[in-house]
Design an enzyme around this catalytic site. Structure first.
Site, PDB file in Angstrom:
ATOM      1  N   GLY A 213       8.483  -2.653  -0.442  1.00 13.75           N
ATOM      2  CA  GLY A 213       9.377  -2.432  -1.572  1.00 13.75           C
ATOM      3  C   GLY A 213       9.798  -0.985  -1.714  1.00 13.75           C
ATOM      4  O   GLY A 213      10.666  -0.661  -2.527  1.00 13.75           O
ATOM      5  N   SER A 280       5.235  -1.832 -10.903  1.00 17.20           N
ATOM      6  CA  SER A 280       6.391  -1.750 -10.015  1.00 17.20           C
ATOM      7  C   SER A 280       6.877  -3.134  -9.586  1.00 17.20           C
ATOM      8  O   SER A 280       7.661  -3.251  -8.657  1.00 17.20           O
ATOM      9  CB  SER A 280       5.989  -0.974  -8.768  1.00 17.20           C
ATOM     10  OG  SER A 280       4.916  -1.649  -8.130  1.00 17.20           O
ATOM     11  N   THR A 292      -2.156  -1.685  -0.051  1.00 17.63           N
ATOM     12  CA  THR A 292      -2.587  -0.538  -0.863  1.00 17.63           C
ATOM     13  C   THR A 292      -3.677  -0.889  -1.863  1.00 17.63           C
ATOM     14  O   THR A 292      -4.059  -0.066  -2.670  1.00 17.63           O
ATOM     15  CB  THR A 292      -1.408   0.040  -1.663  1.00 17.63           C
ATOM     16  OG1 THR A 292      -0.861  -1.017  -2.452  1.00 17.63           O
ATOM     17  CG2 THR A 292      -0.348   0.619  -0.760  1.00 17.63           C
ATOM     18  N   ARG A 293      -4.174  -2.107  -1.837  1.00 18.00           N
ATOM     19  CA  ARG A 293      -5.155  -2.563  -2.834  1.00 18.00           C
ATOM     20  C   ARG A 293      -4.588  -2.397  -4.253  1.00 18.00           C
ATOM     21  O   ARG A 293      -5.149  -1.697  -5.093  1.00 18.00           O
ATOM     22  CB  ARG A 293      -6.473  -1.797  -2.729  1.00 18.00           C
ATOM     23  CG  ARG A 293      -7.220  -2.023  -1.428  1.00 18.00           C
ATOM     24  CD  ARG A 293      -8.524  -1.265  -1.419  1.00 18.00           C
ATOM     25  NE  ARG A 293      -9.449  -1.756  -2.428  1.00 18.00           N
ATOM     26  CZ  ARG A 293     -10.302  -2.760  -2.252  1.00 18.00           C
ATOM     27  NH1 ARG A 293     -10.351  -3.385  -1.090  1.00 18.00           N
ATOM     28  NH2 ARG A 293     -11.101  -3.136  -3.222  1.00 18.00           N
ATOM     29  N   GLY A 345      -0.720   0.247   6.130  1.00 18.90           N
ATOM     30  CA  GLY A 345       0.212   0.177   7.260  1.00 18.90           C
ATOM     31  C   GLY A 345      -0.253   0.888   8.507  1.00 18.90           C
ATOM     32  O   GLY A 345       0.536   1.114   9.420  1.00 18.90           O
ATOM     33  N   THR A 346      -1.523   1.237   8.563  1.00 12.00           N
ATOM     34  CA  THR A 346      -1.998   1.952   9.746  1.00 12.00           C
ATOM     35  C   THR A 346      -2.515   1.008  10.825  1.00 12.00           C
ATOM     36  O   THR A 346      -2.751   1.433  11.954  1.00 12.00           O
ATOM     37  CB  THR A 346      -3.137   2.921   9.400  1.00 12.00           C
ATOM     38  OG1 THR A 346      -4.212   2.176   8.806  1.00 12.00           O
ATOM     39  CG2 THR A 346      -2.678   3.979   8.423  1.00 12.00           C
ATOM     40  N   TYR A 554      -4.606   6.766 -16.507  1.00  6.89           N
ATOM     41  CA  TYR A 554      -3.316   7.225 -16.003  1.00  6.89           C
ATOM     42  C   TYR A 554      -2.974   8.554 -16.646  1.00  6.89           C
ATOM     43  O   TYR A 554      -3.113   8.708 -17.853  1.00  6.89           O
ATOM     44  CB  TYR A 554      -2.239   6.226 -16.448  1.00  6.89           C
ATOM     45  CG  TYR A 554      -1.513   5.562 -15.323  1.00  6.89           C
ATOM     46  CD1 TYR A 554      -1.994   4.380 -14.785  1.00  6.89           C
ATOM     47  CD2 TYR A 554      -0.335   6.100 -14.817  1.00  6.89           C
ATOM     48  CE1 TYR A 554      -1.311   3.754 -13.763  1.00  6.89           C
ATOM     49  CE2 TYR A 554       0.344   5.472 -13.786  1.00  6.89           C
ATOM     50  CZ  TYR A 554      -0.147   4.302 -13.263  1.00  6.89           C
ATOM     51  OH  TYR A 554       0.517   3.678 -12.256  1.00  6.89           O
TER      52      TYR A 554
END
Lengths: 634, 723
Positions: A213, A280, A292-293, A345-346, A554
C-alpha cells in the site's frame, strides 16, 4: 482508517448511514450466507468477476489516477485555508469533507507560531527529467514480457513506488527532489505470477522490492542508494481478491495485495469482517500488515495480525514457504509464520493469507471519558486492562491532543448545539473543577450485541468514575477516532505553512507509561530548542492500546521550521533523540510500524547479538543472493 | 540531501526570528524550559580550559537591608516561593504515608520479614519508627523564628553576607523546571542555617536538609532544626536494609515530587582544614537514581560555595586536628559559644553555581536501558558503570564548588606568611617579614593567582597596603604586626589554654600551641590550594624527577598525584587531563616551556615554581615522615586506632629535635590521608591480627615510597608509576 464507518472508499455515503447499513447487513446475515462461499477463480481472471467481490477495487495500477504523488491519500481530499482564512476539507469521501473547521486556524497559528502569509507550496508537478533514468536488466525485461505480466518503466509509476510516508520522503517529493527509484514496476495478479517473477529475478540477479500500500513510515520502501542492480518494484495491488470464505471455520483466504478498506467492504457484503483496522487501512495491504507485524485499532476484540493469521503463503528465492494444514495452533518447533511476519520484504513476497473472520458486530457504540489529568487517565486504562474489560478500542489523549481535537470540531449548524457545547464546557471546567490545561480525554469504541455493549459500557464507565473520569458523550468519541485518519492529511496542510511533523510509536510496560510520556515529550521540546527551532514544538502523546503487561504509546511531534536551513535534518535529529529516549525509558523499538531502514541502527541492542545472528542466518539461507534487497531490518 | 537552504533564511526573516526567539520563554505553553538549558549543558563543571575567561556574577550584600529595616517585619513578611511545576506543598504526614506506601518499601519490608521471620506488620512498624526519627517537620513559623534570630546574630558577627543574585535567579528557574539538589560546601555549622536564611530572604523554596544524627544530641536545638527543614540520618547503617530503604525512599519521594529542594553536603562532614573533602557518594547516588530510572526528566544539581572570611570554628578545628577531641554537640556548649558573638568574622560570600543537569552529565556515560529488565522498585546495587559515573560526577561537583569559592586577600597573606615562617625558621633569620615586602609579594601573588583562575575578591579601588592591613587586622588572633614586621602569632603562646602561666609550659605544649596558629593559618592557605594544586604537583614533579624528559616528569607527576589523591580533589583516572591542564597553565603563564620531549623551566618561571613547590612541601614532608615512622617504629602490633597517637608522638619528637620544620604535619587529617594513600598503594594492609584493624607494613615498599617522595629514586621504579 480508524473510523472505517466514515471512510466509505469510492462511496460518498455519510458515515452514519453506512454504519446503519452495516448493522442491518449484520441482521440479514443469514440469507446471504449460502451464496458467499464461492471458490475463487483461476489466476488472471480479473474482468470476469468470479471472485467473492462484486465491486470495483480501490487501487488501480496507475495509483496517480486517484492519489497524490507528494502527499497523503486521495487527490481530491485535502485541507486548505480558504480565502476567508478558514480551514476546510475538500472532496466528498469523508465525513469531514466539504466542512469548515473554524477553530483550526487559531490553533494552528497559536500552537506553531505559523502564519498564513508564510507559505511553502510544493512543486506542483512531477517533472520526469528529475527522475533518474531506469537501469534495466534487458534479459529480465524480455522474459517478463514473455510471461504477459504487466510492467512499466514510466517515471511516475516508478516514483510512486520509491517512497513511503516518512516526513523526509514527502518533504523531498514536495521539493521535487527524487533520489534512487525503482527501475521498473511489475504488477503480478496472482500467486503464480509472483513465483515466475521471483524465479526470473533470481535467474537474472535483479533486486526485488515488494510494494503493497506504500504507507510505510520506516523508510522501508527507500531504494538502497548503493544498490547497483536493476531494482524492480513488485506491486501487489492487483492481487486483491478474496479467494474463498470458509464459514464453518470462520476463515477467509485472501490475496495479499488487497487493501484494508476493500477487504472489510467485501467481507461486510457477506456479513463478515476481520476486525483488523490499522489507522492506514484505507491504503495499506494485507501483505504489508503481515510483513510488518501490524496492529489494528480493535485488536482487543480481534487481535493483532499475528493472532488473525491462520496460514501464510510466501514466495522466496528458495521456493514457496507455507504450512501443510490450517490447525489453529501447532507445536512444531518455532512457528515459521514468525519468520515471515515482520520480515519487511527481506525474505520474499507474501502472496496469499488465510485469515480469521468474524460475523459483523450487531452494534457499535462510541464513547468518551474526560479525566482531570493524564495520570488519572493512565491509571484508569491500567485498571481496565487489569480487569481485562477493554472495549474494542480505548485510547487516551493527553491535554495537547485534547485541544487539538477540539480545534478540529467542524462548524456547528445550530445555536442549540453550540449552546450545549458551552454548557458541557462549563460543567466540566467550572462545576467539576477540571483544569482545561490538564484535563485529558479517553475515546472508546464498543462492539458486540447491543445488550452486552451496554453492559460493557457501564462496567468501563464505572471504572473510569473511580479515577475521576466523567462520561463525555458519543460525539467526542467519534470525533476522536476521526482525528486519527485526518491527521495524515493535516500534515500536508502543515507543510504548506512551514510546519513539519510526524508520529511514532512504542510499547512499554505499564509502570513506565507515565514516565516515558513525560520524558519523551520533554526530550522533544529540549532537542528542538537545542537544534535552533524558533518556536516551541507540538509534542504530544496518546496511549492507543492496552495489553495485560503494558501499553502502546503514540507520540506526535511537529514544529514550525521557519529560520532553519535544513529542517529535515533537524527533524531527523530530534526524532532520533526521541527514539533514544524511548529506549532509555524501557520502551520498545516499535510496536507496529516496524524497523525498516529508519530504526535499523538499534536492532542489535534490541534483540542481542545472537538474535541478530539468528535472523541473519535465516536471510542467508532463504535469500543468499539478496534478491529481496531492500535492506530493511538487519 | 534535502536541504532547503536559501529558501528559508534571508536577512529579513532572520531579523524577525530574533523577535520571535522570545516565544520560547513566554510561548503558549509557558515553556520556560529553555531559558537555561544551554547553560546547563555547558555547565561550569566541564570547562577548565581557560578559567580566566569565565565571567562570574556580581554579589549583593543581603545584610545591608537588614541593617536598615525591621527584622520582625522581615521575619513576618509574605513568603511565597515558586515550586516545581507549580506543585502545592504537601503536609509532612502525607509525605510520610507516601513513603510508607511506596512499592520499594513494601518490597523491602516483605523481604526483611521473610529473611528474619518477623511479622510484616512488625517490620512495617519499625520502618515507620525509622521514618519518624528521620523525617523533617518543616514549619514556616520556625523558619520565621530563625529568620528573626539569625538576622540579629548575623548582623553582629558578620560585616556582610554577599550572595550572587544571578545564581539565585538560575536556582529559581531550575526549581520550577526540575527537581533540584543543593550541594553547599561545608566549612561550618553555620552553613545550613545560612543556606535556608538566604533562600528565605530571596523567596526561594526552602530546602530539606540531610543532617547527621549527632545534632539530635542537642534536644531542643535538634527539634528546632527539624522544624526548619532538617532530616536526620544515622552516621552509619551499613547493612541495615530497612533503614537504607526508608531513607532512600524518603529522599527520593521529596525529590521526585518536587516538594522541596533536597540539600546535603557532598563532603559528608565539615572540612576542618578548608580543603574540600573526598566526596561521599551515598546520597548523590540516591538523588541521581530517579533520573537514571526515568522517573523524572532531569535532576538539577546546584553546587553552592560558601566562603567565610574568618571561620567561626577556626581554632576549634585546629585543636581537633591536633588531637584535642571534638566536643560532643550539646545545647549548653552552643551557649558557651556566646563569647564568639563579640568578635568580628568579616564577610561571607555565597556563590550559587550553575545548575548542573544530571541528564547532561549522564549523556553518553550511562546506558539507562540497564534498568529495563528488573522492576525499578526492587533495590539493587548500582552497577559499576553507575558507580563510576556517580563518582566522577561527585568530583566534578566538588571542583565546581571549589572554583566558585571566593578567596579573600587574607588567604594570599596566610600563604605567604606561612612560607616565610618556615623559611625563616630553617634559615634561623629574624622572624616575620616587612609589611611592605608582604604587600609587594601579595600583589605579585594576587596577579599570579588570578592568572590561574582564582576567584579572588580583592577590592580594586583600595590601595594594596590598605587591603593588606585590613586583612591582617581581621585575623589579629593569628598574626602580629610589630615594628613594621608581620609574623605569625606563635611566640607568645597565647593560643594555649586560657590562663596558663607561661612558666609551666612544657616544650611540647608550646609546640602544640604554636601549631594551633600554624594550622589555623594553613586552613586559610588551603582555601587556595585547589587553584594551584595541579601546577604545584607538576612543579614538585619537575623537582623530584631525575631529568627534564617529559616522560619522566609525567611519571613523577603521576606518582605524586596518586600519592595525594586522598589529600586533594583529583578526579580518579584523570591523570593525563590533569597533567595537560597543569602544563597548559604553567606554559600560559610563562613558567614552563613544554616541547614534545622536554619540560623546561624559563628564566622568569623560577619564582612561581619556587612558590608552588613550597606550597606542596609540607605535604611531601609530612608523607615522608609518616613513611619514616612506619619504617622506624615498632609497628608489629600497631592498630589503626593507635596509629594517630603514635605517629603524632613521633612527629612531635622530630619537630622538637628540629629534624622537621612543618608544624602542620601534626594535622591528623594529613596523617590519616597519608595512611590511606599507603593502603591504597598496597604498602600497608589492614589485617585481622590479634586485634581488629592491625596494620601490616611492607617496609621495603614504604621505604621506597619515602625515597621517591624525597626525589631519591626515579619514579619509574616506584610502585605506582604507570602511564
Amino acid at each position: 482508517m480508524a473510523s472505517n464507518s466514515s471512510g466509505g472508499g469510492s462511496s460518498d455515503r455519510q458515515g452514519i448511514a453506512q454504519q446503519r447499513l452495516r448493522i442491518i447487513a449484520g441482521h440479514l446475515r443469514g440469507p446471504v450466507d449460502g451464496d458467499s462461499t464461492i471458490l475463487a477463480a483461476e489466476c488472471k481472471a480479473q474482468g470476469s468477476n468470479t471472485d467473492v467481490s462484486s465491486e470495483g477495487k480501490t487501487v488501480p495500477r496507475r495509483r496517480q489516477e486517484i492519489m497524490k504523488w507528494n502527499g497523503w491519500g486521495y487527490s481530491d481530499s485535502r485541507f486548505l485555508f480558504n480565502k476567508k482564512g478558514q480551514a476546510e476539507f475538500t472532496g466528498k469521501r469523508y465525513r469531514l469533507s466539504g466542512m469548515i473547521i473554524p477553530g483550526l486556524k487559531d490553533w494552528f497559528e497559536g500552537t506553531f507560531g505559523a502564519n498564513l502569509q508564510h507559505k511553502t507550496p510544493p512543486t506542483p508537478l512531477l517533472t520526469n527529467t528529475a527522475v533518474p533514468p531506469a537501469t534495466l536488466n534487458e534479459a529480465f525485461v524480455e522474459e517478463v514480457k514473455s510471461t504477459g505480466i504487466p510492467f512499466s518503466h514510466d517515471a511516475e509509476d516508478r516514483v510512486f513506488r520509491a517512497h513511503g510516508h516518512c516526513l523526509h520522503e514527502i518533504f523531498a517529493l514536495r521539493e521535487g527532489k527524487i533520489g534512487r527509484v525503482p527501475d521498473m514496476v511489475v504488477w503480478p495478479s496472482c500467486h503464480n505470477d509472483v513465483v515466475k517473477i521471483v524465479q526470473l529475478a533470481c535467474k537474472h540477479n535483479v533486486c526485488l522490492m515488494p510494494y503493497g500500500g506504500g504507507t510505510s513510515v520506516s523508510s522501508a520502501l527507500e531504494c538502497p542508494p548503493e544498490e547497483t542492480r536493476s531494482i524492480v518494484s513488485l506491486d501487489t495491488s492487483q492481487m486483491n481478491r478474496i479467494l474463498w470464505i470458509d464459514e464453518k471455520n470462520l476463515t477467509a483466504h485472501v490475496e495479499a495485495g488487497i487493501v484494508g478498506q476493500d477487504l472489510e467492504r467485501l467481507l461486510n457484503e457477506s456479513g463478515y469482517c476481520t476486525g483488523h483496522e490499522p489507522d492506514s487501512m484505507e491504503f495499506s495491504s494485507l501483505g504489508g500488515w503481515v510483513a510488518t507485524r501490524a496492529s489494528g485499532m480493535k485488536k482487543n476484540i480481534y487481535g493483532n495480525i499475528e493472532d488473525l493469521v491462520v496460514h501464510i503463503k510466501m514466495v522466496t528465492p528458495q521456493g514457496v514457504i507455507e504450512k501443510s494444514c490450517q490447525g489453529p495452533r501447532m507445536s512444531t518447533g518455532p512457528d515459521i509464520h514468525h519468520f515471515i511476519m515482520g520480515s519487511e520484504g527481506t525474505l520474499g513476497v507474501v502472496t496469499e493469507v488465510t485469515m480469521k473472520i468474524r460475523p459483523m458486530p450487531e452494534y457499535q457504540k462510541y464513547g468518551s471519558v474526560v479525566f482531570p489529568n493524564f495520570e488519572q487517565g493512565v491509571a484508569c486504562l491500567r485498571e481496565v486492562a487489569k480487569q481485562r474489560c477493554a472495549p474494542a478500542s480505548i485510547r487516551l489523549m493527553d491535554n495537547e491532543q485534547f485541544k487539538f481535537g477540539h480545534a478540529l470540531k467542524p462548524q456547528v449548524s445550530s445555536i442549540f448545539t453550540s449552546f450545549l457545547d458551552g454548557l458541557k464546557k462549563f460543567y466540566i471546567t467550572k462545576f467539576k473543577g477540571f483544569d482545561p490545561n490538564h484535563l485529558c480525554v479517553a475515546t472508546l469504541l464498543f462492539e458486540g450485541n447491543r445488550e452486552k455493549v451496554l453492559q460493557h459500557e457501564k462496567q468501563v464507565y464505572d471504572i473510569a468514575a473511580k479515577f475521576g473520569g466523567l462520561a463525555a458523550g458519543e460525539d467526542n468519541g467519534q470525533r476522536g477516532y476521526m482525528l486519527t485518519f485526518v491527521i495524515a492529511y493535516l500534515r500536508d496542510l502543515g507543510m504548506d505553512y512551514y510546519v513539519i511533523g510526524e508520529s511514532f510509536e512504542t510499547s512499554v510496560p505499564w509502570d513506565r507509561v507515565l514516565d516515558i510520556c513525560r520524558n519523551v515529550k520533554a526530550r522533544i521540546i529540549r532537542e528542538c530548542k537545542d537544534k535552533g527551532v524558533q518556536f516551541p514544538p507540538l509534542s504530544t502523546c496518546r496511549v492507543t492500546q492496552t495489553y495485560d503487561a503494558g501499553a502502546c504509546v503514540y507520540f506526535y511531534f511537529a514544529f514550525n521550521y521557519r529560520g532553519l536551513s535544513d529542517p529535515v535534518h533537524v527533524y531527523e535529529q530530534v526524532e532520533h533523540a526521541a527514539r533514544e529516549e524511548i529506549l532509555a525509558n524501557g520502551g520498545s523499538l516499535s510496536h507496529h510500524h516496524g524497523v525498516g531502514k529508519l530504526r535499523k541502527e538499534w536492532m542489535r541492542d534490541t534483540i542481542s547479538n545472537v538474535g541478530m545472528g539468528m535472523l541473519k542466518s535465516v536471510k542467508d539461507y532463504v535469500d543468499p543472493n539478496n534478491i529481496f534487497g531492500n535492506r530493511n531490518l538487519l | 540531501m534535502l536541504s532547503s537552504s536559501g529558501v528559508v533564511v534571508d536577512e529579513e526573516e532572520e531579523e524577525q526570528e530574533e523577535e520571535q526567539r522570545g516565544l520560547w520563554c513566554s510561548g503558549p505553553f509557558g515553556l520556560t524550559v529553555f531559558v537555561n538549558a544551554d547553560k546547563m549543558s555547558s555547565g561550569a563543571v566541564y570547562s577548565h580550559k581557560d578559567p580566566m575567561l569565565k565571567k562570574r556574577d556580581d554579589f549583593e550584600d543581603i545584610l545591608e537591608e537588614r541593617r536598615t529595616s525591621s527584622d520582625l517585619r522581615y521575619a513576618l513578611r509574605c513568603y511565597t516561593p515558586v515550586l516545581y511545576k507549580g506543585v502545592t506543598p504537601c503536609k509532612t504526614s502525607v509525605l510520610k504515608s507516601m513513603v510508607l506506601q511506596s512499592d520499594q518499601l513494601h518490597y523491602v519490608i516483605n523481604q526483611v520479614s521473610k529473611e528474619s521471620g518477623r511479622a510484616a506488620d512488625d517490620v512495617r512498624e519499625e520502618a515507620s519508627a525509622i521514618l519518624e526519627e528521620m523525617a523533617h517537620s518543616l514549619q514556616l513559623s520556625t523558619v520565621r523564628f530563625f529568620a528573626f534570630m539569625l538576622s540579629k546574630v548575623f548582623k553582629t558577627l558578620f560585616r556582610s553576607i554577599c550572595v550572587n543574585e544571578e545564581g539565585i535567579q538560575r536556582l529559581q528557574q531550575a526549581i520550577q523546571e526540575h527537581p533540584v539538589v543543593l550541594l553547599p560546601s561545608h566549612r561550618s555549622y553555620m552553613d545550613f542555617l545560612l543556606m535556608s536564611y538566604i533562600l528565605y530572604t530571596y523567596d526561594v523554596a526552602l530546602p530539606v536538609i540531610a543532617a547527621g544524627m549527632d545534632f539530635m544530641g542537642m534536644k531542643f536545638v535538634g527539634e528546632m532544626l527539624r522544624m526548619s527543614g532538617a532530616f536526620f540520618i544515622r552516621r552509619s547503617f551499613g547493612g541495615d536494609k530497612l533503614y537504607w530503604s526508608v531513607f532512600s525512599e524518603y529522599v527520593k519521594t521529596m525529590l521526585k515530587n518536587g516538594y522541596a529542594p533536597v540539600e546535603f553536603f557532598l563532603e559528608g562532614t565539615r572540612s576542618r582544614t578548608s580543603k574540600s573533602l573526598t566526596p561521599k557518594l551515598g546520597l548523590l547516588n540516591i538523588v541521581m537514581d530517579p533520573f537514571l530510572k526515568g522517573e523524572v526528566f532531569d535532576v538539577n544539581v546546584v553546587p553552592v560555595s560558601i566562603s567565610y572570611e574568618r571561620i567561626l570554628e577556626e581554632s576549634l578545628y585546629a585543636r581537633e586536628l591536633l588531637g584535642v577531641p571534638k566536643p560532643k554537640e550539646s545545647t549548653s556548649g552552643l551557649f558557651k559559644a556566646r563569647k564568639v558573638l563579640s568578635e568580628d568574622y568579616g564577610s561571607i560570600h555565597v556563590y550559587f553555581g550553575q545548575p548542573v543537569s544530571v541528564r547532561s552529565l549522564a549523556e553518553g556515560r550511562v546506558n539507562r536501558c540497564q534498568f529495563n529488565l528488573v522492576p525499578r522498585h526492587i533495590p539493587r546495587r548500582p552497577s559499576e558503570e553507575i558507580q563510576s559515573f556517580v563518582n566522577d560526577s561527585a568530583y566534578r561537583l566538588v571542583r565546581a564548588q571549589e572554583e566558585n569559592m571566593v578567596l579573600k586577600p587574607w588567604v594570599l597573606l596566610a600563604s605567604l606568611l606561612l612560607q616565610n615562617h618556615h623559611q625563616n625558621r630553617a634559615a634561623g633569620q629574624k622572624p616575620g617579614m616587612a609589611l611592605d615586602e608582604l604587600t609587594t609579594q601579595a600583589v605579585w601573588l594576587r596577579d599570579v593567582s588570578r592568572q590561574y583562575g582564582a576567584f579572588l575578591h580583592w577590592p580594586d579601588h583600595t590601595s594594596p597596603s590598605e587591603v593588606v592591613s585590613s586583612g591582617l587586622s581581621l585575623h589579629r588572633a593569628l598574626v602580629r604586626v610589630c615594628e613594621g614586621r608581620v609574623q605569625l602569632a606563635v611566640e607568645q603562646g597565647e593560643q594555649g589554654g586560657p590562663g596558663d602561666p607561661r612558666s609551666t609550659v612544657t616544650p611540647e605544649e608550646e609546640l602544640l600551641s604554636q601549631a594551633v596558629v600554624v594550622l589555623s593559618c594553613a586552613s586559610y592557605r588551603n582555601q587556595m590550594l585547589h587553584v594551584f594544586v595541579r601546577p604545584a604537583l607538576l612543579a614538585s614533579a619537575i623537582h623530584i624527577a631525575s631529568s627534564n624528559q617529559k616522560q619522566e616528569v609525567f611519571n613523577s607527576f603521576s606518582f605524586l598525584r596518586n600519592m595525594f589523591s586522598s589529600e586533594f580533589i583529583l578526579c580518579p583516572g584523570a591523570t593525563v587531563q590533569d597533567f595537560e591542564e597543569a602544563c597548559y597553565l604553567l606554559v600560559k603563564t610563562g613558567v614552563l616551556q613544554v616541547t614534545q620531549q622536554e619540560v623546561l623551566v624559563t628564566e622568569r618561571g623560577h619564582r612561581t615554581l619556587a612558590f608552588l613547590t613550597s606550597m606542596l612541601d609540607p605535604f611531601l614532608q609530612g608523607y615522608q615522615v609518616v613513611c619514616r615512622f612506619l619504617c622506624e617504629e615498632d609497628t608489629e602490633t600497631l592498630t589503626e586506632k593507635q596509629f594517630i597517637p603514635a605517629v603524632r608522638k613521633f612527629i612531635v619528637n622530630h619537630l622538637l629535635a628540629g629534624r622537621l620544620r612543618y608544624a602542620e604535619v601534626l594535622s591528623s587529617d594529613l596523617q590519616k590521608n597519608a595512611l590511606a594513600a599507603l593502603q591504597r598503594l598496597g604498602a600497608v594492609r589492614k589485617i585481622k591480627g590479634v586485634e581488629p584493624g592491625t596494620l601490616k607494613v611492607n617496609r621495603v615498599m614504604v621505604n621506597s615510597l619515602e625515597d621517591t617522595l624525597g626525589g631519591k629514586l626515579p619514579t619509574q621504579k616506584s610502585v605506582s608509576a604507570r602511564l
